[in-house]
Design a protein around this motif. Structure first.
Motif, mmCIF file in Angstrom:
data_model
loop_
_atom_site.group_PDB
_atom_site.id
_atom_site.type_symbol
_atom_site.label_atom_id
_atom_site.label_comp_id
_atom_site.label_asym_id
_atom_site.label_seq_id
_atom_site.Cartn_x
_atom_site.Cartn_y
_atom_site.Cartn_z
ATOM 1 N N GLY A 8 0.793 -1.219 0.000
ATOM 2 C CA GLY A 8 0.000 0.000 0.000
ATOM 3 C C GLY A 8 0.830 1.276 0.000
ATOM 4 O O GLY A 8 0.275 2.379 -0.087
ATOM 5 N N GLY A 9 2.169 1.134 0.088
ATOM 6 C CA GLY A 9 3.044 2.298 0.103
ATOM 7 C C GLY A 9 3.181 2.938 -1.267
ATOM 8 O O GLY A 9 2.777 2.367 -2.293
ATOM 9 N N TRP A 10 3.772 4.127 -1.288
ATOM 10 C CA TRP A 10 3.886 4.917 -2.514
ATOM 11 C C TRP A 10 5.341 5.130 -2.915
ATOM 12 O O TRP A 10 6.204 5.381 -2.069
ATOM 13 C CB TRP A 10 3.228 6.275 -2.328
ATOM 14 N N PHE A 11 5.587 5.059 -4.220
ATOM 15 C CA PHE A 11 6.871 5.399 -4.822
ATOM 16 C C PHE A 11 6.628 6.579 -5.750
ATOM 17 O O PHE A 11 5.862 6.491 -6.709
ATOM 18 C CB PHE A 11 7.411 4.199 -5.600
ATOM 19 N N THR A 12 7.242 7.728 -5.438
ATOM 20 C CA THR A 12 7.053 8.927 -6.247
ATOM 21 C C THR A 12 8.381 9.292 -6.907
ATOM 22 O O THR A 12 9.411 9.407 -6.238
ATOM 23 C CB THR A 12 6.453 10.075 -5.403
ATOM 24 N N PHE A 13 8.350 9.442 -8.215
ATOM 25 C CA PHE A 13 9.544 9.472 -9.058
ATOM 26 C C PHE A 13 9.502 10.680 -9.986
ATOM 27 O O PHE A 13 8.444 11.036 -10.516
ATOM 28 C CB PHE A 13 9.577 8.187 -9.894
ATOM 29 N N ALA A 14 10.658 11.311 -10.200
ATOM 30 C CA ALA A 14 10.771 12.376 -11.205
ATOM 31 C C ALA A 14 12.197 12.389 -11.744
ATOM 32 O O ALA A 14 13.160 12.373 -10.965
ATOM 33 C CB ALA A 14 10.414 13.735 -10.608
ATOM 34 N N ASP A 15 12.326 12.417 -13.056
ATOM 35 C CA ASP A 15 13.654 12.463 -13.670
ATOM 36 C C ASP A 15 13.505 12.729 -15.163
ATOM 37 O O ASP A 15 12.405 12.661 -15.720
ATOM 38 C CB ASP A 15 14.424 11.164 -13.439
ATOM 39 N N MET A 16 14.624 13.001 -15.809
ATOM 40 C CA MET A 16 14.641 13.283 -17.239
ATOM 41 C C MET A 16 15.304 12.152 -18.011
ATOM 42 O O MET A 16 16.135 11.406 -17.468
ATOM 43 C CB MET A 16 15.365 14.594 -17.497
ATOM 44 N N ARG A 17 14.902 12.035 -19.275
ATOM 45 C CA ARG A 17 15.480 11.069 -20.195
ATOM 46 C C ARG A 17 15.416 11.636 -21.610
ATOM 47 O O ARG A 17 14.506 12.421 -21.922
ATOM 48 C CB ARG A 17 14.704 9.746 -20.190
ATOM 49 N N PRO A 18 16.336 11.235 -22.477
ATOM 50 C CA PRO A 18 16.117 11.520 -23.893
ATOM 51 C C PRO A 18 14.769 10.951 -24.320
ATOM 52 O O PRO A 18 14.364 9.885 -23.846
ATOM 53 C CB PRO A 18 17.276 10.779 -24.576
ATOM 54 N N LYS A 19 14.077 11.641 -25.182
ATOM 55 C CA LYS A 19 12.739 11.204 -25.603
ATOM 56 C C LYS A 19 12.752 9.772 -26.115
ATOM 57 O O LYS A 19 11.807 9.006 -25.885
ATOM 58 C CB LYS A 19 12.219 12.150 -26.685
ATOM 59 N N SER A 20 13.832 9.383 -26.780
ATOM 60 C CA SER A 20 13.938 8.038 -27.354
ATOM 61 C C SER A 20 14.031 6.946 -26.296
ATOM 62 O O SER A 20 13.859 5.770 -26.608
ATOM 63 C CB SER A 20 15.155 7.960 -28.280
ATOM 64 N N GLN A 21 14.313 7.324 -25.024
ATOM 65 C CA GLN A 21 14.495 6.324 -23.971
ATOM 66 C C GLN A 21 13.293 6.194 -23.030
ATOM 67 O O GLN A 21 13.351 5.447 -22.056
ATOM 68 C CB GLN A 21 15.739 6.665 -23.140
ATOM 69 N N LEU A 22 12.201 6.869 -23.325
ATOM 70 C CA LEU A 22 11.065 6.837 -22.406
ATOM 71 C C LEU A 22 10.430 5.452 -22.308
ATOM 72 O O LEU A 22 10.035 5.019 -21.220
ATOM 73 C CB LEU A 22 10.007 7.860 -22.833
ATOM 74 N N SER A 23 10.332 4.744 -23.421
ATOM 75 C CA SER A 23 9.746 3.397 -23.368
ATOM 76 C C SER A 23 10.645 2.452 -22.577
ATOM 77 O O SER A 23 10.155 1.564 -21.863
ATOM 78 C CB SER A 23 9.502 2.856 -24.779
ATOM 79 N N THR A 24 11.958 2.655 -22.682
ATOM 80 C CA THR A 24 12.889 1.856 -21.887
ATOM 81 C C THR A 24 12.695 2.133 -20.406
ATOM 82 O O THR A 24 12.685 1.211 -19.580
ATOM 83 C CB THR A 24 14.345 2.166 -22.293
ATOM 84 N N LEU A 25 12.515 3.398 -20.045
ATOM 85 C CA LEU A 25 12.266 3.754 -18.647
ATOM 86 C C LEU A 25 10.992 3.089 -18.144
ATOM 87 O O LEU A 25 10.942 2.605 -17.004
ATOM 88 C CB LEU A 25 12.170 5.273 -18.506
ATOM 89 N N ASP A 26 9.946 3.056 -18.980
ATOM 90 C CA ASP A 26 8.692 2.396 -18.595
ATOM 91 C C ASP A 26 8.947 0.963 -18.160
ATOM 92 O O ASP A 26 8.473 0.523 -17.106
ATOM 93 C CB ASP A 26 7.708 2.381 -19.771
ATOM 94 N N SER A 27 9.697 0.230 -18.984
ATOM 95 C CA SER A 27 9.940 -1.184 -18.677
ATOM 96 C C SER A 27 10.876 -1.339 -17.486
ATOM 97 O O SER A 27 10.733 -2.267 -16.681
ATOM 98 C CB SER A 27 10.506 -1.906 -19.904
ATOM 99 N N GLN A 28 11.824 -0.435 -17.323
ATOM 100 C CA GLN A 28 12.767 -0.515 -16.208
ATOM 101 C C GLN A 28 12.073 -0.337 -14.861
ATOM 102 O O GLN A 28 12.441 -0.969 -13.870
ATOM 103 C CB GLN A 28 13.866 0.530 -16.371
ATOM 104 N N LEU A 29 11.079 0.537 -14.806
ATOM 105 C CA LEU A 29 10.399 0.826 -13.539
ATOM 106 C C LEU A 29 9.223 -0.114 -13.268
ATOM 107 O O LEU A 29 8.607 -0.035 -12.198
ATOM 108 C CB LEU A 29 9.910 2.276 -13.527
ATOM 109 N N ALA A 30 8.934 -0.994 -14.201
ATOM 110 C CA ALA A 30 7.786 -1.898 -14.056
ATOM 111 C C ALA A 30 8.156 -3.125 -13.232
ATOM 112 O O ALA A 30 8.040 -4.264 -13.683
ATOM 113 C CB ALA A 30 7.269 -2.312 -15.429
#
Length: 272
Positions: A178-200
């Motif tokens: 039930g806890g929360w993970f709150t995240f903010a950071d930058m990435r090259p636009k081309s790496q956003l889908s990679t970030l999605d999978s990394q944080l999943a």
């Protein structure tokens, strides 16, 4: 010369390209910054956030940090922080963790950072906040027991990690159900889908996601004069510091303003 040097460092340190070298470089960059940037009134190292809504209240002594505090305000806004055990991973000089500890009445706030010199600097700068502690450790292998925290905060730090997937698994491990993970950071636009999978990571459900690049650029603009004044005192590698800090005209500023670099904010819930 310094711009070319920064470009070379940034290229080597791009997330995922050379993981071990990346961690080695960032650790030493932040060690050096903590050794040579000793300003006692500069507790933040993030790019900041200027929101579009109502202005949140701050004490007079904190007003000069409003733009930087904004990233933390948006990160915890609406979460039940009072009485919670909070962990910030990548806590830097400690300003964000200090803000949460002083304004939201958590039971305790722990800052974790990979750079030993930065941890020492954070302890010195924030010794006035009794519910706040700092520890040295690796985001990819945290020195905490399972289900230790109600909230994990990660602000503008994950781009330094060699293995973001390992970090996300550690977040899921140390969070209570039930806890929360709150995240903010930058990435090259081309790496956003990679970030999605990394944080999943298993057990982390993405509840909200937004592009806050415009808010970050607004914060960079608002802090430009103060930042330039400080950089002007740094006789060594002034241009490198301008690039690193996202000053106007820097590679990262242009990337965020033009859209080739995207700054995202996300919230995840620990489901099990």
């Amino acid at each position: 010369m310094s711009s070319r040097l920064f470009s070379s460092v940034l290229d080597i340190a791009t997330p995922g390209r050379f993981p071990r070298t990346q961690k080695w470089i960032w650790r030493r960059v932040y060690n050096l910054l903590s050794l040579f940037w000793k300003d006692g009134d500069w507790r933040f190292m993030n790019y900041g956030y200027v929101g579009d809504g109502a202005v949140f209240p701050l004490r007079p002594e904190d007003e000069k940090e409003r733009a930087f505090i904004g990233l933390y305000q948006q990160a915890v806004d609406g979460l039940l922080v009072e009485g919670a055990r909070v962990l910030e991973v990548g806590s830097g000089r400690g300003g964000g963790a200090r803000y949460i500890a002083r304004y939201f009445a958590p039971a305790a706030v722990t800052g974790l950072d990979y750079s030993p010199e930065t941890v020492r600097r954070a302890r010195t700068l924030n010794a006035d906040t009794p519910t706040l502690t700092f520890e040295q450790g690796d985001a990819e292998k945290m020195p905490f027991a399972d289900a230790s925290f109600d909230i994990v905060v990660n602000i503008e730090s994950s781009h330094c990690y060699g293995d973001v997937e390992a970090f996300a698994r550690e977040v899921a491990r140390v969070l209570k159900p039930g806890g929360w993970f709150t995240f903010a950071d930058m990435r090259p636009k081309s790496q956003l889908s990679t970030l999605d999978s990394q944080l999943a990571a298993p057990g982390l459900e993405c509840i909200a996601s937004s592009n806050i690049s415009a808010n970050v650029v607004a914060a960079l603009d608002s802090a430009e004069a103060r930042k330039r004044e400080r950089i002007g005192r740094a006789w060594f590698l002034k241009q490198f510091m301008a690039e690193f800090s996202g000053a106007k005209g820097s590679m990262l500023y242009k990337g965020l303003k033009g859209g080739s670099v995207v700054y995202v904010a996300r919230r995840y819930r620990k489901t099990s």
